[in-house]
Design a protein around this motif. Structure first.
Motif, PDB file in Angstrom:
ATOM      1  N   CYS A   1      -4.082  -9.194  -1.945  1.00 15.07           N
ATOM      2  CA  CYS A   1      -2.780  -9.320  -2.606  1.00 15.07           C
ATOM      3  C   CYS A   1      -1.683  -8.773  -1.677  1.00 15.07           C
ATOM      4  O   CYS A   1      -1.850  -7.717  -1.071  1.00 15.07           O
ATOM      5  CB  CYS A   1      -2.820  -8.541  -3.911  1.00 15.07           C
ATOM      6  N   ILE A   2      -0.575  -9.483  -1.617  1.00 20.85           N
ATOM      7  CA  ILE A   2       0.505  -9.057  -0.715  1.00 20.85           C
ATOM      8  C   ILE A   2       1.122  -7.737  -1.169  1.00 20.85           C
ATOM      9  O   ILE A   2       1.652  -6.987  -0.361  1.00 20.85           O
ATOM     10  CB  ILE A   2       1.578 -10.166  -0.601  1.00 20.85           C
ATOM     11  N   HIS A   3       1.025  -7.436  -2.467  1.00 25.86           N
ATOM     12  CA  HIS A   3       1.660  -6.224  -2.993  1.00 25.86           C
ATOM     13  C   HIS A   3       0.788  -4.985  -2.818  1.00 25.86           C
ATOM     14  O   HIS A   3       1.247  -3.973  -2.308  1.00 25.86           O
ATOM     15  CB  HIS A   3       1.987  -6.400  -4.479  1.00 25.86           C
ATOM     16  N   CYS A   4      -0.470  -5.066  -3.245  1.00 22.71           N
ATOM     17  CA  CYS A   4      -1.315  -3.860  -3.244  1.00 22.71           C
ATOM     18  C   CYS A   4      -2.267  -3.796  -2.059  1.00 22.71           C
ATOM     19  O   CYS A   4      -2.785  -2.724  -1.754  1.00 22.71           O
ATOM     20  CB  CYS A   4      -2.098  -3.758  -4.557  1.00 22.71           C
TER      21      CYS A   4
ATOM     22  N   PRO B   1      -1.733  -5.311   1.349  1.00 19.25           N
ATOM     23  CA  PRO B   1      -1.069  -6.089   2.410  1.00 19.25           C
ATOM     24  C   PRO B   1      -1.859  -6.160   3.710  1.00 19.25           C
ATOM     25  O   PRO B   1      -1.748  -7.145   4.448  1.00 19.25           O
ATOM     26  CB  PRO B   1       0.271  -5.357   2.617  1.00 19.25           C
TER      27      PRO B   1
ATOM     28  N   HIS C   1      -3.891  -9.168   3.475  1.00 24.02           N
ATOM     29  CA  HIS C   1      -3.187 -10.402   3.126  1.00 24.02           C
ATOM     30  C   HIS C   1      -2.974 -11.252   4.371  1.00 24.02           C
ATOM     31  O   HIS C   1      -2.376 -10.802   5.332  1.00 24.02           O
ATOM     32  CB  HIS C   1      -1.844 -10.077   2.480  1.00 24.02           C
TER      33      HIS C   1
ATOM     34  N   CYS D   1      -2.235  -2.246  -9.176  1.00 25.69           N
ATOM     35  CA  CYS D   1      -1.265  -3.271  -8.774  1.00 25.69           C
ATOM     36  C   CYS D   1      -0.415  -3.729  -9.953  1.00 25.69           C
ATOM     37  O   CYS D   1      -0.911  -3.907 -11.065  1.00 25.69           O
ATOM     38  CB  CYS D   1      -2.002  -4.468  -8.189  1.00 25.69           C
ATOM     39  N   SER D   2       0.861  -3.977  -9.668  1.00 25.14           N
ATOM     40  CA  SER D   2       1.749  -4.480 -10.720  1.00 25.14           C
ATOM     41  C   SER D   2       1.533  -5.968 -10.967  1.00 25.14           C
ATOM     42  O   SER D   2       1.952  -6.503 -11.979  1.00 25.14           O
ATOM     43  CB  SER D   2       3.209  -4.229 -10.328  1.00 25.14           C
ATOM     44  N   GLY D   3       0.861  -6.641 -10.026  1.00 28.67           N
ATOM     45  CA  GLY D   3       0.618  -8.072 -10.173  1.00 28.67           C
ATOM     46  C   GLY D   3      -0.812  -8.396 -10.547  1.00 28.67           C
ATOM     47  O   GLY D   3      -1.332  -9.452 -10.192  1.00 28.67           O
TER      48      GLY D   3
ATOM     49  N   HIS E   1      -7.267  -7.352  -5.755  1.00 31.81           N
ATOM     50  CA  HIS E   1      -6.242  -6.390  -6.167  1.00 31.81           C
ATOM     51  C   HIS E   1      -6.834  -5.009  -6.405  1.00 31.81           C
ATOM     52  O   HIS E   1      -7.981  -4.878  -6.866  1.00 31.81           O
ATOM     53  CB  HIS E   1      -5.621  -6.801  -7.519  1.00 31.81           C
TER      54      HIS E   1
END
Ligand SMILES: [Zn+2]
Length: 70
Positions: free
Chosen positions: A60-63, A65, A68, A24-26, A20
């Motif tokens: 991470c798929i969010h930060c 991609p 990922h 990142c929010s996750g 991450h």
């Protein structure tokens, strides 16, 4: 350059340690993060995590991609 960390735990179906960006929010809980340092993109961070012995690493798929895969 962005700061990256890797999750010490595997919390996804693929059994990977996720990398991450700190923005990142996750982001994992602080006790579950290993700091990897600063990289120009997630690919460098994934490589560093592997160098540290994390054999299965994914972005991470969010930060991250573009790193990922599963
Ligand atoms: Zn993330």
């Amino acid at each position: 350059m962005d700061k990256y960390c890797v999750n010490k735990n595997t919390d996804n179906p693929g059994g990977n340690h996720e990398v991450h960006e700190y923005s990142c929010s996750g982001l994992p809980e602080p006790e579950n993060r290993e700091d990897l340092g600063e990289f120009s993109d997630c690919h460098g961070a994934v490589k560093e995590a592997k160098n540290r012995g994390y054999s299965k690493v994914d972005g991470c798929i969010h930060c991250s991609p573009s790193c990922h895969k599963e």
